[in-house]
Design a protein around this motif. Structure first.
Motif, PDB file in Angstrom:
ATOM      1  N   GLY A  57       0.818  -1.210   0.000  1.00 28.97           N
ATOM      2  CA  GLY A  57       0.000   0.000   0.000  1.00 28.97           C
ATOM      3  C   GLY A  57       0.852   1.260   0.000  1.00 28.97           C
ATOM      4  N   GLU A  58       1.907   1.252   0.795  1.00 30.08           N
ATOM      5  CA  GLU A  58       2.814   2.401   0.847  1.00 30.08           C
ATOM      6  C   GLU A  58       3.495   2.626  -0.493  1.00 30.08           C
ATOM      7  OE1 GLU A  58       5.632   1.742   3.951  1.00 30.08           O
ATOM      8  OE2 GLU A  58       4.101   1.550   5.518  1.00 30.08           O
ATOM      9  N   PHE A  59       3.931   1.528  -1.110  1.00 26.31           N
ATOM     10  CA  PHE A  59       4.616   1.635  -2.407  1.00 26.31           C
ATOM     11  C   PHE A  59       3.686   2.243  -3.452  1.00 26.31           C
ATOM     12  CE2 PHE A  59       6.161   0.357  -6.517  1.00 26.31           C
ATOM     13  CZ  PHE A  59       7.546   0.375  -6.396  1.00 26.31           C
ATOM     14  N   VAL A  60       2.462   1.736  -3.529  1.00 30.32           N
ATOM     15  CA  VAL A  60       1.491   2.246  -4.504  1.00 30.32           C
ATOM     16  C   VAL A  60       1.196   3.716  -4.237  1.00 30.32           C
ATOM     17  CG1 VAL A  60      -0.895   2.039  -5.335  1.00 30.32           C
ATOM     18  CG2 VAL A  60       0.455  -0.026  -4.882  1.00 30.32           C
ATOM     19  N   CYS A  61       1.009   4.044  -2.982  1.00 31.10           N
ATOM     20  CA  CYS A  61       0.716   5.426  -2.576  1.00 31.10           C
ATOM     21  C   CYS A  61       1.828   6.369  -3.019  1.00 31.10           C
ATOM     22  CB  CYS A  61       0.539   5.478  -1.061  1.00 31.10           C
ATOM     23  SG  CYS A  61       0.094   7.091  -0.402  1.00 31.10           S
ATOM     24  N   ASN A  62       3.074   5.992  -2.772  1.00 29.27           N
ATOM     25  CA  ASN A  62       4.215   6.845  -3.099  1.00 29.27           C
ATOM     26  C   ASN A  62       4.458   6.917  -4.608  1.00 29.27           C
ATOM     27  OD1 ASN A  62       4.641   7.262  -0.358  1.00 29.27           O
ATOM     28  ND2 ASN A  62       6.080   5.560  -0.170  1.00 29.27           N
ATOM     29  N   TRP A  63       4.345   5.770  -5.286  1.00 30.69           N
ATOM     30  CA  TRP A  63       4.650   5.730  -6.715  1.00 30.69           C
ATOM     31  C   TRP A  63       3.633   6.522  -7.535  1.00 30.69           C
ATOM     32  CZ3 TRP A  63       8.867   3.539  -9.144  1.00 30.69           C
ATOM     33  CH2 TRP A  63       8.823   3.490 -10.549  1.00 30.69           C
ATOM     34  N   LEU A  64       2.354   6.380  -7.165  1.00 28.74           N
ATOM     35  CA  LEU A  64       1.292   7.022  -7.938  1.00 28.74           C
ATOM     36  C   LEU A  64       0.886   8.384  -7.373  1.00 28.74           C
ATOM     37  CD1 LEU A  64      -1.028   3.935  -8.648  1.00 28.74           C
ATOM     38  CD2 LEU A  64       0.776   4.905 -10.098  1.00 28.74           C
ATOM     39  N   ASN A  65       1.475   8.710  -6.198  1.00 32.89           N
ATOM     40  CA  ASN A  65       1.174   9.993  -5.554  1.00 32.89           C
ATOM     41  C   ASN A  65      -0.328  10.150  -5.335  1.00 32.89           C
ATOM     42  OD1 ASN A  65       1.786  12.453  -4.348  1.00 32.89           O
ATOM     43  ND2 ASN A  65       1.676  13.585  -6.285  1.00 32.89           N
ATOM     44  N   VAL A  66      -0.932   9.154  -4.736  1.00 35.46           N
ATOM     45  CA  VAL A  66      -2.357   9.177  -4.417  1.00 35.46           C
ATOM     46  C   VAL A  66      -2.524   9.028  -2.907  1.00 35.46           C
ATOM     47  CG1 VAL A  66      -3.044   8.241  -6.654  1.00 35.46           C
ATOM     48  CG2 VAL A  66      -2.566   6.664  -4.755  1.00 35.46           C
ATOM     49  N   THR A  67      -3.749   9.222  -2.427  1.00 27.15           N
ATOM     50  CA  THR A  67      -4.019   9.069  -1.003  1.00 27.15           C
ATOM     51  C   THR A  67      -3.915   7.597  -0.600  1.00 27.15           C
ATOM     52  OG1 THR A  67      -6.397   8.717  -1.294  1.00 27.15           O
ATOM     53  CG2 THR A  67      -5.638  11.006  -1.122  1.00 27.15           C
ATOM     54  N   PRO A  68      -3.675   7.325   0.671  1.00 28.23           N
ATOM     55  CA  PRO A  68      -3.640   5.927   1.122  1.00 28.23           C
ATOM     56  C   PRO A  68      -4.928   5.178   0.807  1.00 28.23           C
ATOM     57  CG  PRO A  68      -2.708   7.351   2.806  1.00 28.23           C
ATOM     58  CD  PRO A  68      -3.271   8.260   1.751  1.00 28.23           C
ATOM     59  N   GLU A  69      -6.053   5.871   0.877  1.00 22.44           N
ATOM     60  CA  GLU A  69      -7.341   5.229   0.589  1.00 22.44           C
ATOM     61  C   GLU A  69      -7.425   4.823  -0.886  1.00 22.44           C
ATOM     62  OE1 GLU A  69      -7.365   7.405   4.185  1.00 22.44           O
ATOM     63  OE2 GLU A  69      -6.989   8.181   2.156  1.00 22.44           O
ATOM     64  N   GLU A  70      -6.999   5.726  -1.768  1.00 28.08           N
ATOM     65  CA  GLU A  70      -7.019   5.424  -3.193  1.00 28.08           C
ATOM     66  C   GLU A  70      -6.000   4.328  -3.517  1.00 28.08           C
ATOM     67  OE1 GLU A  70      -8.236   5.553  -7.133  1.00 28.08           O
ATOM     68  OE2 GLU A  70      -9.157   6.347  -5.308  1.00 28.08           O
ATOM     69  N   ALA A  71      -4.846   4.400  -2.866  1.00 31.93           N
ATOM     70  CA  ALA A  71      -3.821   3.382  -3.084  1.00 31.93           C
ATOM     71  C   ALA A  71      -4.339   1.999  -2.699  1.00 31.93           C
ATOM     72  CB  ALA A  71      -2.570   3.715  -2.271  1.00 31.93           C
ATOM     73  N   ARG A  72      -5.094   1.932  -1.619  1.00 35.50           N
ATOM     74  CA  ARG A  72      -5.658   0.654  -1.162  1.00 35.50           C
ATOM     75  C   ARG A  72      -6.598   0.069  -2.216  1.00 35.50           C
ATOM     76  NH1 ARG A  72      -4.344  -3.213   2.531  1.00 35.50           N
ATOM     77  NH2 ARG A  72      -6.173  -4.382   3.153  1.00 35.50           N
ATOM     78  N   LYS A  73      -7.428   0.906  -2.796  1.00 33.53           N
ATOM     79  CA  LYS A  73      -8.363   0.439  -3.824  1.00 33.53           C
ATOM     80  C   LYS A  73      -7.602  -0.082  -5.046  1.00 33.53           C
ATOM     81  CE  LYS A  73     -12.013   3.730  -2.566  1.00 33.53           C
ATOM     82  NZ  LYS A  73     -12.740   4.957  -3.012  1.00 33.53           N
ATOM     83  N   ILE A  74      -6.588   0.655  -5.459  1.00 27.00           N
ATOM     84  CA  ILE A  74      -5.781   0.256  -6.617  1.00 27.00           C
ATOM     85  C   ILE A  74      -5.050  -1.052  -6.326  1.00 27.00           C
ATOM     86  CG2 ILE A  74      -3.758   0.887  -8.009  1.00 27.00           C
ATOM     87  CD1 ILE A  74      -4.644   3.840  -7.614  1.00 27.00           C
ATOM     88  N   GLN A  75      -4.462  -1.135  -5.144  1.00 26.31           N
ATOM     89  CA  GLN A  75      -3.724  -2.329  -4.736  1.00 26.31           C
ATOM     90  C   GLN A  75      -4.582  -3.581  -4.822  1.00 26.31           C
ATOM     91  OE1 GLN A  75      -2.362  -2.017  -0.694  1.00 26.31           O
ATOM     92  NE2 GLN A  75      -1.849  -4.189  -0.511  1.00 26.31           N
ATOM     93  N   LYS A  76      -5.785  -3.521  -4.254  1.00 24.49           N
ATOM     94  CA  LYS A  76      -6.647  -4.702  -4.219  1.00 24.49           C
ATOM     95  C   LYS A  76      -7.251  -5.011  -5.588  1.00 24.49           C
ATOM     96  CE  LYS A  76      -5.667  -5.596  -0.090  1.00 24.49           C
ATOM     97  NZ  LYS A  76      -4.793  -6.762   0.160  1.00 24.49           N
ATOM     98  N   ASP A  77      -7.484  -3.968  -6.375  1.00 20.28           N
ATOM     99  CA  ASP A  77      -7.984  -4.169  -7.730  1.00 20.28           C
ATOM    100  C   ASP A  77      -6.947  -4.903  -8.574  1.00 20.28           C
ATOM    101  OD1 ASP A  77      -9.538  -3.827 -10.152  1.00 20.28           O
ATOM    102  OD2 ASP A  77      -8.188  -2.175 -10.659  1.00 20.28           O
ATOM    103  N   TYR A  78      -5.692  -4.467  -8.496  1.00 20.75           N
ATOM    104  CA  TYR A  78      -4.626  -5.103  -9.274  1.00 20.75           C
ATOM    105  C   TYR A  78      -4.370  -6.529  -8.793  1.00 20.75           C
ATOM    106  CZ  TYR A  78      -3.442  -0.493 -11.241  1.00 20.75           C
ATOM    107  OH  TYR A  78      -3.475   0.710 -11.883  1.00 20.75           O
ATOM    108  N   TYR A  79      -4.418  -6.734  -7.487  1.00 21.49           N
ATOM    109  CA  TYR A  79      -4.216  -8.071  -6.914  1.00 21.49           C
ATOM    110  C   TYR A  79      -5.233  -9.046  -7.482  1.00 21.49           C
ATOM    111  CZ  TYR A  79      -3.963 -11.601  -3.112  1.00 21.49           C
ATOM    112  OH  TYR A  79      -3.843 -12.752  -2.373  1.00 21.49           O
ATOM    113  N   LEU A  80      -6.497  -8.614  -7.527  1.00 21.45           N
ATOM    114  CA  LEU A  80      -7.555  -9.478  -8.021  1.00 21.45           C
ATOM    115  C   LEU A  80      -7.455  -9.686  -9.529  1.00 21.45           C
ATOM    116  CD1 LEU A  80     -10.013 -11.063  -7.061  1.00 21.45           C
ATOM    117  CD2 LEU A  80     -11.400  -9.006  -7.368  1.00 21.45           C
ATOM    118  N   ARG A  81      -7.130  -8.625 -10.260  1.00 25.83           N
ATOM    119  CA  ARG A  81      -7.123  -8.684 -11.732  1.00 25.83           C
ATOM    120  C   ARG A  81      -5.864  -9.311 -12.313  1.00 25.83           C
ATOM    121  NH1 ARG A  81      -7.588  -3.808 -15.097  1.00 25.83           N
ATOM    122  NH2 ARG A  81      -7.158  -2.400 -13.351  1.00 25.83           N
TER     123      ARG A  81
END
Length: 230
Positions: free
Chosen positions: A37-61
């Motif tokens: 979550g931290e990596f996604v947040c920092n790399w994409l420069n998004v909020t932790p909440e948005e990073a969490r959504k992206i993280q789980k979406d990519y994990y599933l897909r």
């Protein structure tokens, strides 16, 4: 309905690593999850909440968040793996009983994981299981294509000269057993023991009754002990 496959013919034993060779309730993966979550947040420069959504979406897909980050955002695998696996392995405790049960199984024992060899080495060292395995097929060996991608299993079988009809696969995610079962492997789903709190997505705990799951256990050591020659 077909009867579950047995183990009498098995000469290669294939194990996932995280939440399979150690109990779900250790929640070691929760640390990795937070680092992702931290990596996604920092790399994409998004909020932790948005990073969490992206993280789980990519994990599933994509099978792993890393695959999604590599495919869509140009992330280098080495950078990602080094960051997310920088965790505290101390919650893991030696498990000599599991080591003894694995040692008694006839034939080869291999690890097939979406993690890295460095992570495997750290986990096995803490568990005291490092001497019990004959090989590791990690995400790097897989060309960064994670389970459940069919080509990942095929490459694993080819690289280690495994006859899938004489192999058994132990996994904590039912979806990662679909291809192994189709290839002829005996499949075992390792689930939480029900007495401890686990931190998992709902879909990660599904599939106990799936047709491609031959056996289900919440006690890997005990299950293997019943298979070993007495």
């Amino acid at each position: 309905m077909n009867s579950p496959r047995t183990f009498t013919h098995v000469d290669t034993w294939v194990f996932d690593l995280d939440n399979t060779l150690y109990p779900h309730h250790v929640n070691l993966w929760q640390q990795v999850d937070a680092r992702i979550g931290e990596f996604v947040c920092n790399w994409l420069n998004v909020t932790p909440e948005e990073a969490r959504k992206i993280q789980k979406d990519y994990y599933l897909r994509f099978g792993t968040t890393m695959r999604g980050m590599m495919s869509l955002h140009g992330v280098r695998a080495d950078d990602y793996l080094a960051y997310v696996h920088k965790i505290d392995h101390s919650p893991l405790e030696p498990n000599p009983a599991l080591g003894e049960a694995i040692a008694k199984l006839p034939g080869r024992k291999l690890i097939l994981t979406n993690g890295s060899v460095d992570h495997v080495d750290a986990v096995l060292a803490r568990l005291g299981l490092a001497t019990h395995f004959d090989g590791v097929f990690d995400i790097i060996a897989a060309g960064f294509e994670p389970k459940p991608a069919p080509q990942t299993y095929r490459k694993f079988l080819a690289d280690h000269a495994v006859d899938p009809t004489r192999a058994a696969m132990f996994e904590d995610l039912a979806r990662n057993l679909t291809v192994p079962h189709a290839l002829g492997m005996t499949t075992v789903l390792v689930v939480p023991d029900g007495t401890q709190e686990v931190v998992r997505e709902d879909w990660e705990l599904e599939g106990r009754d799936a047709a491609h799951v031959d056996h289900v256990t919440d006690d890997l050591t005990g299950f293997l002990g019943e298979l070993s020659p007495k």
